[in-house]
Design an enzyme around this catalytic site. Sequence first.
Site, PDB file in Angstrom:
ATOM      1  N   PRO A 195     -63.367 -18.553  34.893  1.00  0.00           N
ATOM      2  CA  PRO A 195     -62.721 -19.841  35.068  1.00  0.00           C
ATOM      3  C   PRO A 195     -61.526 -19.788  36.006  1.00  0.00           C
ATOM      4  O   PRO A 195     -60.868 -18.771  36.138  1.00  0.00           O
ATOM      5  CB  PRO A 195     -62.271 -20.180  33.664  1.00  0.00           C
ATOM      6  CG  PRO A 195     -62.085 -18.867  33.005  1.00  0.00           C
ATOM      7  CD  PRO A 195     -63.089 -17.957  33.607  1.00  0.00           C
TER       8      PRO A 195
ATOM      9  N   GLY B  38     -30.649 -10.447   0.460  1.00  0.00           N
ATOM     10  CA  GLY B  38     -30.217 -10.799  -0.892  1.00  0.00           C
ATOM     11  C   GLY B  38     -31.140 -10.269  -1.981  1.00  0.00           C
ATOM     12  O   GLY B  38     -30.921 -10.504  -3.166  1.00  0.00           O
TER      13      GLY B  38
ATOM     14  N   SER C 269     -36.518  -5.389   7.709  1.00  0.00           N
ATOM     15  CA  SER C 269     -37.741  -4.947   8.408  1.00  0.00           C
ATOM     16  C   SER C 269     -38.951  -5.806   8.051  1.00  0.00           C
ATOM     17  O   SER C 269     -39.848  -5.370   7.344  1.00  0.00           O
ATOM     18  CB  SER C 269     -38.029  -3.467   8.138  1.00  0.00           C
ATOM     19  OG  SER C 269     -37.953  -3.145   6.779  1.00  0.00           O
TER      20      SER C 269
END
Lengths: 631, 322
Positions: free
Chosen positions: A110, A468, A539
Site C-alpha cells: 500500500p 502506598g 516498577s
Amino acid sequence: MTVQTSRADVIARLTQSGQRGVLRFLTCGSVDDGKSTLIGRLLFDSKLLFEDQINVLEKDSRKHGTAGDEIDFALLLDGLEAEREQGITIDVAYRFFATEKRKFVVADTPGHEQYTRNMATGASTADVAVMMIDARKGVLVQTLRHTYIARMMGIRHIVLAVNKMDLVDHARGRFHEIVADYLKSADDLGFETITPIPMSARYGDNVTHRSESMSWHQGPTLLEHLEALDIDSDVQNEPFRMPVQWVNRPNLNFRGYSGTVVSGTVQPGDAIAVAQSGLTATVARIVTADGDLDKAVAGEAVTLVLDREIDISRGDVIAAAEARPEVTDQFAAEVLWMSGDDLLPGRSYLLKIGTATTPATVSSLKYRVDINTYEKKPSRKLEMNGIGQCNLSTARPIAFDPYHKIRDMGAFILIDRFTNQTVGAGMIEFGLRRASNIHHHAMDVSKSDRAQIKGQKPAILWFTGLSGAGKSTVANIVERKLAAAGHHTYSLDGDNVRHGLNRDLGFTDEDRVENIRRIGEVGKLFVDAGLLVTCSFISPFRSERRMVRELVEGDEFVEVFIDTPLEVCMQRDPKGLYKKAQAGEIKNFTGFDSPYEAPENPEIRVDTSQISAEEAADQVIAKLREMGRLG
Amino acid sequence: MSDITATVRAYADRFKSAKTRERPLSAHLKALEAESIHIMREVAAEFANPVMLYSIGKDSAVMLHLALKAFYPSRLPFPLQHVDTTFKFREMITYRDALAEALGLEMRVEINQEAVDRGVNPWDSGSQLHTQLLKTEALRAAMNRYKYDAAFGGARRDEEKSRAKERIFSFRDGNHGWDPKNQRPELWRNYNTKIRQGESIRVFPLSNWTELDIWQYILEDDIPIVPLYYAAERPVVERDGQTIMVDDERLPLKAGEKPELKMVRFRTLGCYPLTGAILSNATTLEEIVLEMLTARTSERSGRLIDHDEAGSMEKKKREGYF
Ligand SMILES: Nc1nc2c(ncn2[C@@H]2O[C@H](COP(=O)(O)OP(=O)(O)O)[C@@H](O)[C@H]2O)c(=O)[nH]1
C-alpha cells in the site's frame, strides 16, 4: 481422435516459463498512482484471468469501480471487504502470473504513509521494486521514502514507472524531467540498476505492449524488462551456511541435521564447523527423499549427516570450517519499528535470527533516520514505522554475517515478550565484540567466595506494588531483621537512586525503563559482592521486572509483590500523591492514569491490608530461609 | 478399488529408501518445494502439538508429499486430521484409508455426530448451515479436543482474493477466529511462532503455489491422487448450472432429474452434493494439465459454498473455517 501427448512433451511445455525460476517484485507508490491497475493489467494481459473472474470483475466494476463503464482492474486486487469499501489497500497481497519466459510473484504493498512496515515486509522477499510515479505529480516525498526502504531491505533493482503519461500528453520532456529529479536522490544509493519506463497502466501502454503515442521511448516495456532482468545473486559465492532447524533422528543408526542452505554450497567431504561452539566435523552425506546429493546449493532444503557425533541442536549454524560467521552478543543493526508501542532502549524483547531465538535488548539507539530527507536525528525511542541505527545485545551469543552479504544470516525480527507480536525487523551491519572475548577477566576472588565468607546466598529482593502499598516499609523491616541476624544487606530505593545515579531521568516511559535497567545493573553488582539487596520500586511493567530477573542467575531474583488493593493505597496516600493525581497535578501516575501490570508468578505475595508490615516481613524472611538463601 | 491400494503401496515404498530422480525437478518447483519444507520444519521444531489438516484433495496430497520429504527418513512428527462431513465422495474415503494404512500415518477423523444424527444435509439445511455444522463446527471440535497449537492447511494465495493477503503463519485467537487487523508482519523466511496457551496458528505451506504449480508437481513428482480427478463415466444430474454426481442414494432427485452417465472429472473435491463436475475426456495427468492450460473457469467456481455472497470466504475465515 485423440492426440498422443507424452509426459515429456507436457513437462517441456510447462517448464518453459519455469526455467528461469521466479522473479519476485513489489510495487510501491502513493495512493492512486495506479499500482493495482498495473498489476491487474499484468494479470489480465498474461491471460491469467478466468472467465468467471472476468464476469465478477465486470459486475464489481459497475458497483464499486472508479473507471466509469470500463473494467476497473484495481478491483481484482482488493481482497478484504472492509478495505474494499474504504477504497484503499491496507496490507500486503501476493499475486502470481507467468509468461512464456518467466514466472512472477508480485507483492502489492500500500501507498499509505503510515504503512512503511507493509512495504518492508513485501520488500524482504523481492528482487525488484517498481516505483510508481504519477506523471502529473512527479517525485514525491513518498517516492524517496519507498526508495530508502528498498535500499535498506537490500533490493538491487529499481524500475521507475512513470505512469499516467496519457494525462501529460505523452510528453517526453516531462518524463525526462521526472527521471532526472529522481536520479538526483537515488543515483548514489548503490542500486545495481535503475530503469525508467514511461507508461499508461490503464491502457497497457509500455506495460505489456509498446506505446504508439510514446514511440520516442527506446527502452523495453515493463514486462520485457522484467522478463529479461538478470537477478542471479551472489549468495552462491559466499561461504557455506546452514542454520539447523530440526534434528532428524528416526532411529539410533541415523542422526541428521535438517535445514535450508542459506549461502554457498556443500559437498560430502567438506569440513564444517558449528559456529557457536566451534566444534568441527566432515560432511558424510547430504540426504533428501530424492536420494543423496553430490552437492547442495543455497536455497535447497536438505539433511546433513556428519562423520562423527558432535553436539548440535536447533539454533546452531553449520558453516564452512575455513570461513566461519562471526559469533557475538553485541552488534550494530538498522532496525525498523512496526508496533504501536514505542521501541524503548533497555527493554527486553525476543530476537529471532535464522533458527535461533534469544532475549535481547537495544542497548543504545544511536540515531533515527528521517526517511523523507535521509537525515540522521538524535532520538531516545522509535515510534511505529521509525527506522533507527541501534546497538543490540543478546542474552546468548548469536552467529551472523552482515545483512548485505548474506541476507538470511543478518536478518532478524524482534518479538514482544508479552503480546508475542512481531514488533521490529532488523538488518545486522557489524559485530561490536567477539563472543570469545566476553568471558570476563577471571578474578581471583569469585562471587561464591564472597558469598561464602558472608555465610549467605546473595539475592535481589524485588519489592513491587502500587504507590502506598507498603513496599519501602516492609523492605525496611526485612533489612533490619536480616541485619540483626548477622546478614550482609543493602537497600536500593527511589530516594538513594533518583538523587544520584538516575538524576538525569524523568518519568516518561523510556526513562522509567532506563531507571529500572540501571537499578538492575547496580543490584547485580551487589549480588556479585555477596549481598542480600532489597529494592523497592513501583516498577509497573512486567517486561522490566523480567529484564532484571534475567540479569542475575536463576534463583537470585526474588519477586515480592506487595499486593495491597488500590482503594487502600489511595486511602493511605502517605505522600498526598493520589490527591494530586486526582486534581490533575501529576500525570502518568501508576494505578491512576498509567497502568500497573501485576506480577503473574511472584515468589512471594503479601497484602498489607490484611496483615501488619511486621508479619509481612516475617513471611518474606521465612520464604528466603525456605529457599536456602540465608545459609 | 484394489487399484487404489496398489498405487498407494507403491507410493509408500518410495519413502522406505530414497531413489535418485531420473529427471531434475523444474527450477521453480524446486524453489517452491524447498520453501514449503522449510516452513514445515519450523513448525515441527517450534510447536508442541502440531497437526496436518488433511482434506484428501490434490492440494492435501501435495502437502502430505512435501511433509514426507521434509522429515525423511523420519516418520511424520505429527498426526493428520480429517474432518468427515459424511457427504464426501465414497472414493475419497477409500483413498484416505488406503493411504493412511500404506504410509502408517496417524489419521484422526472427526465427525459432528450430533448434527449427522439430526439429519443435517446440504439439500434440506442449505449449503451454509451444512458447512457450518458438519465442517466448521467439527473442525473446531477437533481443535479443542486435541489442543493443537499449530495446524497445517493446504490453502493457496492464488485461490481467492482475500487469501492473497493471508500470512503463511496465520494467527488464531483462543476461539480459532481470524482477525485480519491483528496479523503479524512476515519478513524473509523468519517466522514468528510465539503464541500463548490456548491460541493457535494455521500454517499454509502451499501459500505461494498456483493451481498450475500443483498439477505440474503432481506430474513431475508422480504423486497419487484420488481417481475422481480423472475423467470417467459417472452418473450425474444437471442442477442450477452445475453437474452434480449421484454418488449414493441419499441425493434426492428433483422432478424430471434423471441420472445420466457422462464423461466427467472434478477439479476440486469436497462434499459430493456441493461439488460440480466438468465434462472432460482427460483420463491421464498429461491431459488434465493440457486442459488446465486452456481452462477458462477458475477452480473455486466448482465449489458451491463460495457463491453465496462476495467476501464470503473472509467471513468464513473469521468464524474459524479456512
Ligand atoms: N481437515 C480438513 N481440512 C479441510 C477439509 N476440507 C478442506 N480443508 C482445507 O481447506 C483447503 C482446501 O483444499 P483442498 O480441498 O485440499 O483442495 P482441492 O480439493 O484440491 O480443491 C485446504 O486448506 C484444506 O486443508 C476437511 O474436510 N478437513
